[in-house]
Design an enzyme around this catalytic site. Structure first.
Site, PDB file in Angstrom:
ATOM      1  N   GLY A 155      15.361  19.443  22.939  1.00  0.00           N
ATOM      2  CA  GLY A 155      16.536  19.356  23.794  1.00  0.00           C
ATOM      3  C   GLY A 155      16.181  19.698  25.225  1.00  0.00           C
ATOM      4  O   GLY A 155      15.018  19.658  25.635  1.00  0.00           O
ATOM      5  N   SER A 156      17.176  20.058  25.996  1.00  0.00           N
ATOM      6  CA  SER A 156      16.976  20.331  27.417  1.00  0.00           C
ATOM      7  C   SER A 156      16.215  21.630  27.611  1.00  0.00           C
ATOM      8  O   SER A 156      16.210  22.518  26.753  1.00  0.00           O
ATOM      9  CB  SER A 156      18.327  20.410  28.130  1.00  0.00           C
ATOM     10  OG  SER A 156      19.009  21.606  27.762  1.00  0.00           O
ATOM     11  N   GLY A 182      12.525  19.222  28.266  1.00  0.00           N
ATOM     12  CA  GLY A 182      12.725  18.106  29.185  1.00  0.00           C
ATOM     13  C   GLY A 182      11.458  17.686  29.895  1.00  0.00           C
ATOM     14  O   GLY A 182      10.364  18.204  29.658  1.00  0.00           O
ATOM     15  N   GLY A 193      28.252  22.719  17.407  1.00  0.00           N
ATOM     16  CA  GLY A 193      28.038  23.083  18.792  1.00  0.00           C
ATOM     17  C   GLY A 193      27.060  24.228  18.961  1.00  0.00           C
ATOM     18  O   GLY A 193      26.319  24.597  18.050  1.00  0.00           O
ATOM     19  N   CYS A 221      13.010  12.135  26.925  1.00  0.00           N
ATOM     20  CA  CYS A 221      12.355  13.209  27.679  1.00  0.00           C
ATOM     21  C   CYS A 221      11.072  12.742  28.355  1.00  0.00           C
ATOM     22  O   CYS A 221      10.681  13.261  29.391  1.00  0.00           O
ATOM     23  CB  CYS A 221      12.064  14.403  26.763  1.00  0.00           C
ATOM     24  SG  CYS A 221      10.994  14.017  25.354  1.00  0.00           S
ATOM     25  N   GLU A 279      15.277  16.062  36.316  1.00  0.00           N
ATOM     26  CA  GLU A 279      15.328  15.125  35.212  1.00  0.00           C
ATOM     27  C   GLU A 279      16.698  14.454  35.209  1.00  0.00           C
ATOM     28  O   GLU A 279      17.719  15.105  35.009  1.00  0.00           O
ATOM     29  CB  GLU A 279      15.095  15.842  33.884  1.00  0.00           C
ATOM     30  CG  GLU A 279      15.096  14.906  32.688  1.00  0.00           C
ATOM     31  CD  GLU A 279      14.897  15.625  31.362  1.00  0.00           C
ATOM     32  OE1 GLU A 279      14.237  15.059  30.481  1.00  0.00           O
ATOM     33  OE2 GLU A 279      15.408  16.760  31.219  1.00  0.00           O
ATOM     34  N   GLU A 322      10.464  21.666  22.205  1.00  0.00           N
ATOM     35  CA  GLU A 322      10.144  20.389  22.850  1.00  0.00           C
ATOM     36  C   GLU A 322      11.276  20.098  23.830  1.00  0.00           C
ATOM     37  O   GLU A 322      12.400  19.793  23.410  1.00  0.00           O
ATOM     38  CB  GLU A 322      10.007  19.286  21.805  1.00  0.00           C
ATOM     39  CG  GLU A 322       9.811  17.902  22.379  1.00  0.00           C
ATOM     40  CD  GLU A 322       8.706  17.866  23.413  1.00  0.00           C
ATOM     41  OE1 GLU A 322       8.944  17.274  24.476  1.00  0.00           O
ATOM     42  OE2 GLU A 322       7.623  18.443  23.178  1.00  0.00           O
ATOM     43  N   PHE A 367      17.732  11.755  33.181  1.00  0.00           N
ATOM     44  CA  PHE A 367      18.152  11.329  31.844  1.00  0.00           C
ATOM     45  C   PHE A 367      19.086  10.131  31.940  1.00  0.00           C
ATOM     46  O   PHE A 367      20.119  10.043  31.278  1.00  0.00           O
ATOM     47  CB  PHE A 367      18.804  12.474  31.064  1.00  0.00           C
ATOM     48  CG  PHE A 367      18.250  12.601  29.655  1.00  0.00           C
ATOM     49  CD1 PHE A 367      16.931  12.920  29.446  1.00  0.00           C
ATOM     50  CD2 PHE A 367      19.058  12.397  28.546  1.00  0.00           C
ATOM     51  CE1 PHE A 367      16.402  13.026  28.161  1.00  0.00           C
ATOM     52  CE2 PHE A 367      18.546  12.498  27.256  1.00  0.00           C
ATOM     53  CZ  PHE A 367      17.215  12.816  27.071  1.00  0.00           C
TER      54      PHE A 367
END
Length: 485
Positions: free
Chosen positions: A221-222, A245, A201, A277, A380, A243, A382
């Protein structure tokens, strides 16, 4: 012979966990997550092993990467089943991940052969040159959506360039995005201690970013999580390649061939349930073609099949979990309340969300019970949702495309490629695709977004050299230099 051994998945010190098939809820395997103490141990082991690895002749490193590429192909059936079942991918998407993983390894093997630096002119009587040296230990944090590619595209070049790697895959795809890589590289002959897989996590991610032996962080990720990673990395004075959203625009000009464009448009928003993404989150269509475009895209969405990708041939599988489903449902529901018309989809059964087309997706739309701006257009999603909005002039199209704080990908459909290039010069993005959709990636191409989509091109081709090495300046004199002291 099977590549994967479940006994390797329970050796960590965090909480017990399960690999779950989102299509059915079936438990595929039991495993153990990592704890922050596992990061400390892994980083120490990696730092010790990395020094010898960096001294190995480059053909040895390249050979390991080439063997890894071969192994992804040799074990494609086993690995592909995990991608389908654990990540909810359709079979074609799993096959694409496996092909790309192999190509990433082959391309990384070629990095080991690249020139190390350059000789520089100097005003003093000395040899002056730069060399690229490994960064040391690279921390990779990868997401659930395209788990194999988004891990290996950092792991492979980092290893090829003489680094060690600590990989934290998303716990929801701990096997196909993590343990698979450990097994492949071990069988390929990677020396022990150089690759550590620690699914966990946010606490594990923070420990990885903060550990002083980890000198570079590669995060996918976000945007919200990326901001936290970047801030923590800055506190510890280490590089973070982010890298993040996107809410990419897909522009359809008045001269577009809609017969040819429909497949492209649908793929842009519905591929892998929209959990990418680069997904086109805003279809901007010239007003003269708008109604026809909406009707055709809605018909295409209605014709797509949604179901269990392991047990049936379908176009879309499930979204990853109920948390993601809840976000999609809420964004579409709020958009409908804001006056947006649901032209197709907008429904789900369990985790299977229908491909959805939202018409009149004006962020200022109002209607009965309106809650204001249309969130599925502005944010976004997703998920497999395609908001469509009309424009009347190219200046308006540019303004609409530039409204978003994201800057990842741009697609333009037109019969006039030169006009598309001129138009794209006015819309800053990291990726541009003319007469193609926004979801594109190749190992040889630099990849990355701008603004809220990340910190630029950090993956692919020569961009990997900058990402995973440091540049050292060296001078050499025949005799000691004399100074006026």
């Amino acid at each position: 012979m099977a590549l994967l051994d479940p006994k390797d998945w329970i050796s960590l010190h965090g909480d017990p966990a399960e690999a779950v098939e989102p299509a059915t809820g079936e438990v595929l395997a039991t495993l153990t997550l990592a704890a922050p103490t596992d990061v400390t141990d892994a980083a120490a082991t990696a730092a010790a092993a990395q020094r010898d690895w960096a001294r190995r002749p480059y053909p040895e490193r390249a050979a390991v990467l080439r063997r890894a590429g071969d192994l992804f192909q040799q074990h494609a059936a086993e690995i592909g089943e995990w991608i389908v079942r654990e990540a909810g991918s359709v079979r074609g998407k799993a096959e694409f991940e496996l092909r790309t993983a192999a190509e990433e390894c082959y391309e990384a093997a070629a990095l080991a052969h690249r020139p190390l630096g350059q000789v520089l002119p100097s005003g003093a009587p000395r040899l002056s040159y730069t060399t690229r040296v490994p960064a040391g230990v690279v921390g990779v944090i990868a997401p659930f959506n395209v788990p194999l590619i988004l891990a290996v595209r950092s792991v492979a070049p980092a290893l090829a360039l003489g680094n060690a790697v600590v990989l934290k895959p998303d716990p929801r795809t701990a096997v196909c995005g993590g343990h698979v890589l450990a097994a492949v590289f071990a069988e390929a002959g990677l020396p022990a201690g150089l690759l550590h897989v620690l699914p966990g996590g946010a606490d594990v991610g923070r420990a990885l970013v903060a550990d002083p032996r980890v000198r570079v962080i590669s995060f996918t990720g976000s945007t919200a999580a990326g901001r936290s990673v970047g801030a923590l990395a800055a506190q510890h004075l280490k590089r973070a390649h982010l890298e993040l959203g996107g809410n990419s625009a897909f522009l359809v000009l008045e001269d577009a061939d809609l017969d040819a464009a429909m497949s492209t448009a649908a793929w842009a928003s519905f591929f892998h349930q929209g959990q990418v993404c680069m997904t086109a989150g805003r279809h901007l269509v010239h007003a003269s073609r708008y109604e026809e475009y909406v009707a055709r895209l809605a018909a295409k969405a209605d014709a797509l099949t949604v179901g269990d990708p392991f047990r049936a041939q379908v176009h879309l599988g499930p979204v990853i979990d109920r948390g993601q489903l809840g976000k999609i449902v809420a964004l579409v529901r709020e958009s409908a309340a804001a006056g947006v018309r649901i032209a197709a989809g907008g429904t789900h059964h369990e985790l299977f969300y229908r491909p959805t087309v939202l018409a009149d997706a004006d962020p200022d739309a109002t209607g009965p019970g309106s809650v204001g701006a249309s969130p599925a257009y502005c944010e976004e999603v997703f998920g497999p949702v395609a908001p469509v909005r009309a424009f009347r002039t190219l200046d308006e199209a540019v303004a609409l495309a530039n409204e978003s704080s994201y800057g990842l990908a741009l697609g333009v459909v037109t019969r006039d490629a030169a006009r598309a290039l001129e138009l794209a010069d006015r819309i800053p993005t990291g990726l541009l695709h003319i007469n193609d959709q926004t979801v594109n990636d190749e190992p040889v191409a630099a990849f990355g977004g701008l603004a809220d989509s990340g910190t630029g091109s950090r993956f692919g081709g020569e961009a990997n050299l900058d990402a995973f090495t440091e540049t050292r300046w060296t001078t050499v004199r025949a005799t000691p230099a004399a100074y006026p002291f």
